[in-house]
Structures are given as C-alpha cells and as structure tokens.
Design a protein around this motif. Sequence first.
Motif, short mmCIF file in Angstrom:
data_model
loop_
_atom_site.label_atom_id
_atom_site.label_comp_id
_atom_site.label_asym_id
_atom_site.label_seq_id
_atom_site.Cartn_x
_atom_site.Cartn_y
_atom_site.Cartn_z
N PHE A 435 1.00 -0.76 -0.02
CA PHE A 435 0.07 -0.47 -0.06
C PHE A 435 0.74 1.21 -0.14
O PHE A 435 0.60 2.15 -0.05
CB PHE A 435 -1.05 -0.09 1.79
N LEU A 436 1.95 0.96 1.16
CA LEU A 436 2.83 2.69 1.03
C LEU A 436 4.08 2.70 0.38
O LEU A 436 4.49 3.74 0.06
CB LEU A 436 3.29 2.55 2.37
N CYS A 437 3.92 1.39 -0.65
CA CYS A 437 5.48 1.27 -1.86
C CYS A 437 5.28 2.46 -2.11
O CYS A 437 6.62 3.09 -2.73
CB CYS A 437 5.69 0.20 -1.52
N PRO A 438 4.32 2.87 -3.35
CA PRO A 438 4.40 3.98 -4.38
C PRO A 438 5.31 5.47 -3.70
O PRO A 438 5.91 6.15 -4.08
CB PRO A 438 3.26 4.03 -4.93
N ASN A 439 4.94 5.23 -2.37
CA ASN A 439 4.89 6.29 -1.33
C ASN A 439 6.94 6.95 -1.87
O ASN A 439 7.50 7.65 -1.50
CB ASN A 439 4.36 6.51 -0.06
N LEU A 440 7.49 5.06 -1.74
CA LEU A 440 9.06 5.50 -1.45
C LEU A 440 9.34 6.42 -2.57
O LEU A 440 10.95 6.76 -2.16
CB LEU A 440 9.45 3.93 -1.12
N TRP A 441 9.27 6.00 -3.74
CA TRP A 441 9.59 6.93 -4.55
C TRP A 441 9.19 8.03 -5.26
O TRP A 441 9.75 8.62 -5.92
CB TRP A 441 9.81 6.00 -5.70
N ALA A 442 8.01 8.59 -5.08
CA ALA A 442 7.22 9.55 -5.47
C ALA A 442 7.10 10.44 -4.14
O ALA A 442 7.75 12.01 -4.56
CB ALA A 442 5.19 9.47 -4.54
N MET A 443 7.98 10.81 -2.96
CA MET A 443 8.43 11.16 -1.81
C MET A 443 9.69 11.82 -1.88
O MET A 443 9.27 13.20 -2.14
CB MET A 443 8.39 11.22 -0.37
N ALA A 473 12.78 15.32 10.18
CA ALA A 473 12.47 14.21 9.60
C ALA A 473 12.89 12.69 10.19
O ALA A 473 12.44 11.95 10.35
CB ALA A 473 12.68 13.54 8.08
N PRO A 474 14.70 12.65 10.52
CA PRO A 474 15.21 11.40 10.75
C PRO A 474 14.80 11.73 12.61
O PRO A 474 14.22 11.14 13.27
CB PRO A 474 16.06 11.74 10.72
N VAL A 475 13.95 12.94 12.81
CA VAL A 475 13.37 12.40 15.14
C VAL A 475 12.60 11.95 14.75
O VAL A 475 12.44 10.98 15.16
CB VAL A 475 13.21 14.27 15.29
N GLN A 476 11.54 12.20 13.60
CA GLN A 476 10.13 11.51 12.97
C GLN A 476 10.52 9.46 13.21
O GLN A 476 9.64 9.11 13.54
CB GLN A 476 9.78 12.01 12.23
N TYR A 477 11.52 10.27 12.29
CA TYR A 477 11.86 7.99 11.93
C TYR A 477 12.54 8.04 13.43
O TYR A 477 11.72 6.50 13.95
CB TYR A 477 12.90 8.05 11.11
N LEU A 591 6.78 14.41 4.25
CA LEU A 591 8.56 14.10 5.75
C LEU A 591 7.18 13.36 6.15
O LEU A 591 8.01 12.64 7.15
CB LEU A 591 8.65 15.25 5.96
N PHE A 592 6.21 13.26 6.90
CA PHE A 592 5.56 12.37 8.34
C PHE A 592 5.62 11.28 7.61
O PHE A 592 5.93 10.39 8.22
CB PHE A 592 4.13 12.84 7.88
N LEU A 593 4.85 10.99 6.20
CA LEU A 593 4.72 9.22 5.80
C LEU A 593 6.00 8.62 5.64
O LEU A 593 5.85 7.84 5.62
CB LEU A 593 3.85 10.06 5.45
N LEU A 594 7.09 9.83 5.58
CA LEU A 594 8.26 8.78 5.38
C LEU A 594 9.06 8.19 6.36
O LEU A 594 8.98 6.67 5.64
CB LEU A 594 9.41 10.20 4.41
N ARG A 599 9.72 2.84 8.04
CA ARG A 599 9.85 1.93 9.46
C ARG A 599 8.53 0.24 8.64
O ARG A 599 9.45 -0.80 9.15
CB ARG A 599 8.91 1.95 10.37
N PHE A 600 7.68 0.52 7.49
CA PHE A 600 7.00 0.12 7.03
C PHE A 600 8.19 -1.28 6.84
O PHE A 600 7.79 -2.38 6.13
CB PHE A 600 5.98 -0.08 6.43
N ALA A 601 9.12 -1.02 5.34
CA ALA A 601 10.00 -1.74 4.53
C ALA A 601 10.96 -1.81 5.30
O ALA A 601 10.51 -3.74 4.87
CB ALA A 601 10.54 -0.51 4.02
#
Length: 1557
Positions: A435-443, A473-477, A591-594, A599-601
Amino acid sequence: MSNGTPPLAFCGNDNITAYNVNDGVLNNGCFVDALNLVPHVFLLFITFPILFIGWGSQSSKVQIHHNTWLHFPGHNMRWILTFSLLLVHVCEFAEGIVSNKMMVTDHLHLFMPAFMGFIAATTSVVYYHNIETSNFPKLLLVLFIYWVLAFITKTIKLWKFAAFDVGPEYLRFCITALLVVLYGLLMAVEVNVIRVRKYVFFANPQKVKPPEDLQDLGVRFLQPFVNLLSKATYWWMNPLIMGAHKRPIELKKIGKLPIAMRALTNYLRLKDAYEDQRTAEDPDRAPSIWRSMYRAFGRPILLSSTFRYLADLLGFAGPLCISGIVKYLESENKTEVSKDIHFGVHFMSSTELLQNPSVLAVLLFLALILQRTFLQASYYVTIETGINLRGALLAMIYNKILRLSTSNMSMGEMTLGQINNLVAIETNQLMWFLFLCPNLWAMPVQIVMGVILLYYFLRSSALVGASVIVLLAPVQYLIATKLAETQKSTLEYSTDRLKQTSEILKGIKLLKLYAWENIFCDSVEGTRGKELTSLKTFAFYTSLSIFMNAAIPIAAVLVTFVMHHFINTTGPSPSDAFAALALFHILVTPLFLLSTVVRFAVKALISVQKLGEFLQSDEIGDDSWRNGDMPVPFETGKKHMGTTKAINRKQPIRYQMDNYEQPTRRQMRPTETEDVAVKVINGCFTWGSNLSTLSDINISIPTGQLTMIVGQVGCGKSSLLLAMLGEMQSMDGKVYWSNKNRYSVAYAAQKSWLLNATVEENITFGSPFNKQRYKAVIDACSLQPDIDLLPFGDQTEIGERGINLSGGQRQRICVARALYQNTNIVFLDDPFSALDIHLSDHLMQEGILKFLQDDKRTVVLVTHKLQYLIHADWIIAMKDGSVLREGTLKDIQTHDIELYDHWKTLMNRQDHGLEKDIQQDSQTTLERKTLRRAFYSREAKLDDEEEEEEEEEEEDDNMSTGTTRRSKIPWKVCWCYLSSGGFFMVFLMVSSKLLKHSVIVAIDYWLAFWTSSKTNQSRPNGTTITPMLLDEDNGSYYLPVFIILCVAGLTLCLITSLTVEFLGLSAATNLHHNLLNKIIHAPIRFFDVTPLGQILNRFSADTNIIDQHIPPTLESLTRSTLLCLSAIWVISSITPIFLIALVPLGVAFYFIQKYFRVASKDLQDLDDATQLPLLCHFSETAEGLTTIRAFRHEARFKQRMLELTDTNNTAYLFLSAANRWLEVRTDYLGAVIVLTAAGASIWSSLYGLPSSGGLVGLGLTYALTVTNYLNWVVRNLADLEVQMSAVEKVNSFLGTESENYEGSIDTSQVPENWPQNGEIKIQDLCVRYDPMLKPVLKHVNAFIQPGQKVGICGRTGSGKSSLSLAFFNMVDIFEGKIVIDGIDICKLPLHTLRSRLSIILQDPILFSGSIRFNLDPEKSCTDDRLWEALEIAQLKNMVKALPGGLDAVVTEGGENFSVGQRQLFCLARAFVRKSSVLIMDEATASIDMATENILQKVVMTAFADRTVVTIAHRVSSILDAEQVLVFSSGILVESDSAPNLLAQEESLFSVLVRTHK
C-alpha cells in the motif's frame, strides 16, 4: 440585409463586410465559424431521438443485468479525449466571450459554436455510454461521421488562420489547433473500433461475449468493469452505500470476487514466478520472494506510481495559482488590453489567459479535482494489488502447511504460534508495505519539487525553512522506531495478562471456593501495571509524533520569515508569502509519511525473511517411497482425478487447486497375498533428529481384522501408526500398502482434534450424509445424550469458537468421525484414554467389534486397556521403540509366558477395578452435567446474540427506528469514556485544543497583516489597511509578535498532544480496573451463562482498542474538525459571501458522512467477521495436519481456505473502495470550497469591496487545507464509532451484580480457629442458581456429627453438587440455613467462610506458576507443611525428582502433568489447608484404581478427626460411610448409615447399589 441593427446578429453589426463573401467564401471568418456549427447540430439532431427512445428502456436494465457491459476497444482513451475536448470547448467559449466584450456589437459567432460544441461533446459521450451498455455497435457510425465532419471544419479554420498569419501567440489559434488534434484522435479511436469489431464495412462482424465475471450475477464488485467516469468517482457504489442505511450490508450483498482477484488466480501467478527461479543448475537455491512478488505484481505498482507522480505534480498547482490570484488583486492598474483585429474581430493573446484571476481560479479547481482523482486511483490500485498479494501469500503458506513434515511441528521448529503469526501478521505487513510503497519513490520527487518552488518564491530564506523540515524528519523516524519497540513490549505484557486472565476465568469456580480471587486479581493488576507503564511510554511517543506533525510547519514558517526579515529589507509580498505557506503545508505530509514508510519497509524485509525460511522448511516425503519404486501407471492417476472432482461439484473445475497439485497416487506393489493390508519391512523411522524413534520394525497388519498395539507409555505405539501413514521420516526400510487401501485411512488421533463446525460436520467430515449410518455411529459412540444437551442438537457449533466440550466428548466425536468414513482401514490411537469404563466398553462392543468388524474393515487399535486383548485378532506388543512380540493372544500365551503373566496381573488389577466401579459413569455424567448447567438458562440462545442483545432490542423490524439508530453517533458511550478519563483532563484537553487552534489562526492572520503592510508602505498612494501603522518605523514590532505567537503555538501543540494521550490512558486504566474487579467478583452463575470467549474478548480485543486505538483517533478527529472549522471561519470572515455557498456544501457533506458511516461500520464488521474463520482455519489445519493427511482431505481443505480468503478479501476490498468513495466525494467538495472562496474574493475585489491581497491569500491557503482534512473528519468519525462499541461492550459487563462479600457479621466476631469441631446442621434448606430459576434443593434437613464421614449420593441431576456449593454460599440460599459450629454461614463474610473450609473439585485445575504457588498462593505455610501434604497425596517422590522441587514449573493448565497427577495435586491443595470440614466432590474420577485405594485410606487416616463429606457418583466409594444422604430431584429421601440402608431392600440407596453392580 436591411440597415436596421438587430440586437443579436450572428456575425455582429459593427461593419458592413461581415456578410461579404467577395474574397471567397472561406475567407470570411464568420462563415467559417458558421460552418463549424454544422457537425454539432447534425449530431444533436440524429442522437436525441435515439437517446430518448432508448433511454427509457435502457436505464432500468443497467442496474439489474450488469452482464451486458462490454467495453469497445479504446474505451478509456475515448473518455479521456472527450474530457479534454470538453475542457478545450470551455476555454474556447470563455475566450469567445472575452473577445466579444471588446467588440462594439455582439458577435455570436465567437462563442456560439463553442457552446454548441460543448453540448455535442457531452451528448456524444452519453450516447456512447448507452450504446456500450446495450452493445449495439452499428449506432456508432453516427459518431464516426460526426468526428470526421468536425475534424474537416476545424482544419479549414486552422488553415485560414495560418493563411492570414494568425500564429500561436493568439489564444484562438492554439485552441483551434488543439481541437483539430483531439478530433483527429477521436476519429482514430472510432476507426479502431471498426477495425476490431468489424460491425460495418465487413461481411462477418465479430461476436463478443462479456467477461465471465459479468455473466455471473454473484460478482458485485464492479470497479474493473464500469466506465472511466464511474471508475474515477466510484459511482457504481452508490446503491450499496446508500442502501446500507435501510438494511445492513450482508455477505450476500457483496457477492464474490472477480476471477482476476481471487486467491487462486493470484496464487498461480505468484507460484509460477516463484518456481521459475529454481534453475536446473542450482535446484537448491532459495528463490527470492521479492523477485517473485515483483514479477507477479510489478505492473500495477508501476501504474499506481505513475498516478501518484501525476497527482503530486498537480498538487503544486495550488500554491502557484494562489500566488497568481493574489498578485492580480494586488496590482492596482489592471493591465491594458492590446487590440488585435483580424477578420474584423478581436483576437486575445495567449499570455493574457494566465493572468486572468477567474481563469486561475477555474484552473485551480480543475487541478485539484484531477489531483485528487489521480491520488485516489493510485491508492485504489495499490490496495487492490495488496489484497491480491495477500491472497496469493495465504494460499502459498497454506499449501506449505499441508506439506510440512510432522517432525517440524512436534520438534518445535515450527510452532503453531509462528504459523499463526505468518498468517495474521507477516502477510498483512507485506500487504501494508505494498500500500505504501509508491510513496517510497514519489516522496523524494515531491520534496525536491517543493523546495525548488519555495526557492523561487522566497529565495535563500526558504531553504533555511525547508532544512528545518528535512532535519526534523530523522527525529520523526526515531520516534517511529521507538513507538514500534514500546508497542512490542506492551504486546508481551498484554499477552501475559491475557494468559493470567484466561486461567482465572477457567478456574474461577476453584478461586471462589478457596477465596483466592483477590490474590489472582492482584497478580493480573500487577501485570497490567507493567503494561500501563509501557503504554505510558507509548502514549508519550505518540504525542511527540503528533506534536512533531503539528509543529514542523509552524517552526518552518517561523524560521523562514525571521530569516527573510533579516536578509531582505522589504518583506515578502503577500502572494509569495502565502504560496510559501501553502507549500509548507504540502511538504509536511510526505515528510511525516516518510518515517512510517521506512518503518514499514524495514518490517516488510523481516517478514519476507521469515516467509522465505518457512517456505524453505522441511516437507513431508512424497507418497512414492511408501510403496516401493513402481512407475506410475496411468489409470490410477486418472481414477484419482475423478475422485477429486467429486469433492466439489458446485464449482467449475477451474477453481480447484487440487487437480494440479495433489501428488498422483502410486500403485501399490502386490506383496505376498491380499490379506495383508499394511506391511513394514525392517523399518527404521525418526522424527527428524537423526535419533531413530522406531527401529527394526517388521510387522504386517492383516486385512479385515482387529489388530491391537499395546505397550507402556512412550514406547512408540502412536509413532508406529504415524510411521505407517508416512508422517515420519524413514531412515531405512519400506512400508507397503495393499492395492486398494491407501487413499482411505480413517484415523482418530490421540489428542482429539475438532473443526470449528457443527457436530454433524465434524462427524461426516466431508463425506455424504447418510442417516442410518450416522445414527449407528452416534449410538456406538454414545453421543446421543450429549447431543441432546446441546442447544441446537448436532447443528451446534463446536470447536475453538463454539461451545467448549470436555475431553471425553471431544474424543468420542473424533472416534465417530473415523467410524463414519467409508474407508477400508481404520486407525484408532488410544480412543479410550479420556473415556470412563462404561463408555469404553460400549464403544468397544458396539463400535469396534460390531460396527467396524461387520463391515470387514481393517482396524488398528492402540490401547492401554489390556482387558480388551481377548477381542484382538492380532496383537503387536511394543517396547522402547521396537516390536517386542507379534501374533495372536494364543501365540503369546504359548511362546512368551512371562509377558502373558505380566499382562494377567495387570488385567487382574484392572478387572478388580472393574468390580469396584462397574459402570463407572462418573466422568461422562459429569461432562454432561457441566454442559447442562451451561445451557440451563440459555434456552437455545446463541452466544453471539447474547452480546448483541442490547442492540437487537432497539433494532426491531420496523425500519423507521432502525434507520435512525444506525446513523446516530453514540454520544452516551463517548461521554462514559471521557468521564472515566477524569473531568480535569477533559477540561484541560478541550481548552488547550481551542487555544491552540486560535493561536495558529492568529499566526497566519498576523502574517497577512505583516506582508500587506509592507506592500502598502511601498505604495505612495495606497491607503494603509491597518490604521495603527501610520508611522513607518512602527513596522519593527511585527517580528517579535510573530515570534511570540509561533512559540506559543508550539507549546500549545505539545500540551494538547500530551493531554489527549494521557486522557486516553487514564480512561483505559479505570475501565480495565473496574472490569476486572466486576468480573472476578461476579456470582458463579454469571460464568455458567456467559461464554468464556466473550468475557476474554472484553479483556483482549476490546481492552486493546481502548488502550491503543481510541486516543489517537480522538486526537485526529478533534484536530481535523477544528482545522476545518477554523478554515471556514477564516474564509467567511474575509469574504462573507462565502457563507451563502456554505449551506449547500454543508448539506452535501452531512449526507455523505451519514451514508458513509453506516456503510463503513457494516463493512468493517464484515471484514472482522470474515477474518476470524480464516485465521481459525489456518490454525486448525496446522493442529490437525496428521488427521487431514491420513484422511487424504487436503484438496477439500484447500478449497475451503480459498473460499474463506476470498470472502475476507471481498469484504476488505469493499471497505477500501468505500473509503475511496468517501475521499473522492469529500475531495471534490473541498475543491468546490476552494473555487467558491477564490471566486468570492475575486468577485468582491472586482466590485470594489476592499480586500487586501494578504487576506485573500490567507483565505485561499486555508481553503486548500480543508480539502486535506474533510475526509479525515468522516473517516475518524466512522472509526471512533466502531471503536466506541468496545467501550460499550465493556460497559455492559460493568453492570453485572457482584456477590455479596460483606456478610452481616464482622470478621472480628468469628473465632480464630472456627470451625473447630466441624458440626454441621442443615435446617430447611432451599437452594436455587438464580432467582429466575426453579429451586434445585427443596427443604433439606440434616445433622452431621463432628468428625463424621458422610456420603452423599443420588442420580445425575439430583442436587448433590449443588449441596456442596451451598456449603460455600456460592448459590442462592433463599430459605433455611446451614449452621457450622454454631454460626449461620449466610451471615459470614464470604472470604472468611470460604477460606476456612476445604473442597476438592471434580475437574483438576492447576495454574501456571510453581508447585508451591499452586498449593499455597497465599504464601502462608511452611515448606514442611507442603511436603507433608504432598506425601499424603502420594506425590512427594515425584516432586522431589523434578528440577527445583517445590519451585518446579507448572505449565498453563498443568499440561506437563497427567490428569491423574493433577487430581492428586488438587488433593494435596486441600490437605495444605487444615480445615475441620472437607468436602470431596467426586475427586477420584481420573485416577487409576491402585492410587485411588491408597487415597481412600489416606483420607481416612489424615482426616480421622475431621468431618468429610464425599459426594459420590459411584456409590461403591461410600459403602463404608457412617452416614449416607440420598437425594432424588432436589429432595433428601433417605439419611442413615450405609449398612442400615443396604439392609432395607427397597431403599433407594440399595437400588442404586444394585443397579451399579
């Protein structure tokens, strides 16, 4: 033509040459335009009659028979082109209107053809749609002619423009060129349809059938088949979603999956991709799962990514359009229009178009609509692919489970837990990753684009702001990973808590009788405390992540504008500032979704690794080795195919997984003679650890005879059966089956295994139902009495989720299953282990000797009951993994006298037992009794209905109340939830939320004032908007106020996110605490009536929802609602006109959310309800592997798995499609809001209403955010509604009455050592289980001397056990009293009463922990006392031998001890508590005779001076009692000493003794 000027003339009246054709007809511009009208008019004239004739008959049909939908070739292309055509026509029309304004008189020919073209294009698409639904392609000819004509007329126009050098710098030239291209393409599409379908100009038109799915009316998921417009807007779902309001959506309504999405189709795709990687040169290399996933499902993911890129790029239109509109409104001098006249009419330049604010507003609207459509399309494609992948993976795992080697399962390499995790967790994680993987290259692309645009608006200072976002962003990660970790630890604690809770509930009767509730309750509270601590960390991190999400845009804006202030002397113009603001809002989401996606990856990588290991694990050998090495004869294969097809006639063969995966049966080598059914030659078998379990096995099993396998515990009897079935790995030797036997073995395993199905389905097990046979089997297994007790007879669901049966009942059902199957060979593995003597005898006589032997079936029986050896035709005696003796009983008698004598002594002991307990119906009657008690009140009421009772009452058939109920939001429950969180927290949450949103609005307002003031100062003549800033030097204090506001906003963000989470935490704490206390202190009746699973659900699923899901949903809901409200408020305060448009929008929104919430709840329920059977099917398959494989039912189980998977996937697919339905609609609403806001501000500026550019920018920025949050409001509302039902369920349990623990005497008034003598008076005692029910004991009077040994007996259901409960005040004593040593027990506090008496229950219950904890949880005794008790109970030596002695581990339910040992522990438990009154409720049911004799003696000695009341199910055990009480249906009939009663011939006691002899 006359000189009078008509007000409207086609060519206009401002010059005479308009109608002049001297230069040639085509050189008159007006004439060319008129020519352009011709095709449009032609189309309208021809199609309207056809449409009107066809419309009435067509539209009704479309709904019902969707099997007429055929797509012509180029279907999607045509829709896209038509839409572009409409858009261009709109531009042409607008351009015509504007040009017309420049002329002196009206020139209709400038815009009239455009308008007609628009109508014609719309008609063409409607017309096409109708032709398509009715599949009548000949009518398409009309369209073809239209495209050709339109193309020709437009080309003439373009040619003329070029001839008069009107080039691309003019807008009209560009539009005409576009139209030519579009018409040309449409023409090509039409030609293509003719080429493929040959409906005209060809002799034989092609016959076309609709896709298979559409011929099957069961398919209700139409997304792949509807036209493009309906696909994009999910229009086809309207009837479903609207209909949900009237009656709930059921499984029937959502139908079947289309073939392309079925698990089988996708399984084959994935499997082929997986197997293709196994190369010849390297056959052992593990195929990569990633690669096979890419090969099978790569294309849709690419498509989805394309949609995603388009959507992201269109998303940037927002900021750009805002900046354009604000710029236009700022510039006072509206640009002068150049006059360009050709053909006597005005031409507009191309650049002017993009400076016009109205055009920009419309463009913004279109961009938003398109962006949202693409985005939803991208989501939908990934979700559909994800679901397909999940189906494929489940089928793959299932196939693997069916081939797993048994040793893997038993040696613990692959536990059931791991398999369940694979199914429940890993597949879902892979699905989510998809579900989330298109985000990986779209973001990354989105972020880079965003930063470039920011730089374009604000130069270098923007980069600083963007860097803030990127650095955070890393902090969010980090926070995200921390969240995952805490969730894991929380999960561990909650699993522990659940285990403890379920143990408590299973042993609740014991806990109450021993007054141990509070000890166990505290231990659960302790675990819950740990769980809450980790939940606190969880809450903290969650609130941090929410805070980051809200704070990043504020921080970025703050840094950017402060930097800008210091770098540039002039501030940013409002247009730049608000474009930048909108960009920041866009950038936050990726950035939030990244962090989530990354994590899901990571999780997906781990899941794939686990899956890979599982798919590579050992498999069971193929059947071939079992039969020697014969080549496969063709016929057997054929024959086999025939048998499989018969399994499932209902479905066409293509759905059958088995035909192509079942290994074909090898033909058996005929060995010696046909009278040997199975033969093993020097077999040596192992469970896989290279140590042979069975060695040197040479046996043959005679056909049609009864073979018995005997031997001590653990000598390999069961293993021998499994070895013959091919479940063990053979290290040496062969197993031969005679020809006709091997695919038919009925097998009853030692550990009984039931399906989650009705009793009847469990017994027939997929064979056709035959009434006589079924009846015979049930009688042989004496199941009839048990079935009669069940609420629905043999249609009652049993198994994990159904009614819990006792061990004996389960075992008899398994044996019945083996008897019922029509097979040549029956393997029974110790079928008597859980049965008492009476039942075993019946089963032996009726079932095995009569039923099976009459059919001449070969029976192999493993047993411990040596007294049955006389019936055996052939005996195999085992010892330590090898065969000790083989032969008939006579052979053994003559050849191995020693063994025979050994057996004889054992048999004597067992026979001696027989005399003692002739017809021991103890256990069976007991099992039946527990069943009866459970259903006493449940007059055929299903478990589930119990739950839904509250709702059902309101939901009567009258639809009127039904509909209102279903759309209401459960405010009462919400209030209950919030109030359990504490009022102070609620107040804090509400106030901080409101403050936070006001501050955020204030920040943006201030920004608007600040930017506007700067532009105003630079304008000499401009009137300043803010009167307070008359001095230029005053501008300095803008900055500090801005900083203060931002900092305040940040702190408030933190406060709100923390309060919501901790409010949720305190609510969860209170709810669980109350629930636990209520349930543990509930009267025993409550547990008899409420199914255990239902109570456990409150503690597992519902508590989990309250703990972890409600707080974030609540937070999200309040945040998005407040954001939307504040946005609407801001827009309305800037342009009040907007309020008028708000009314219809509000109404639309209300209806959308109302319909959606109901439908979503139903679909969610369906998804949950279909998921459970799927998971259960997996776990029950893994448990019953040996049985399924012995029966050869793999194919049937695969089929069932595919059906269950498809059902669940259908529900999930509909749920996600419903979410898309909602989002498309709310997004379009949002786009309309943006359009109206923009329109309103442009309109007011045109009509001279004062409006500053800054404020307009602010309004538009806010309007853009609304589109993002509208659907969240509805989604969260729907989620919250579903989640609140958990609170509601917990609440319904909080209403149960507790037992009255106080009593009327104070504890201090009871003597320390009461009861010292143990004298019991029973006076006129009446007892019932519930005020609603009839009394079970009526007016009982008795007197028991101190130290007497009393026996109580009577037939089943006469009230014996009820009396034992009455001693402990566990039942409702509504008349009379029991007085022990002078104190009426009803007046005592329960805890005191129960802790001073001892009882031994009939079912042995142990808790996990140490032995010490089981004997003395209160920790009040010394070790010596414990050892003494163990010695009395004959356990001392065994416990001494265990590692740790008294601290040795007891597993859950005491599984690591045998039933007999458990019963002895329960005795020891009673001895530890030195009470002068001991009540034994048939404590010796599951102990062998020898031990029981010892016990009887021990009880007499250890309790010589105490009162012992024995409740006997076997009269023989109380023959020497000093007093016997005989009950009959609740009335005390006789009471005297045993010898006296026996002396009276006709006394009930002597009758009982006689019948039992």
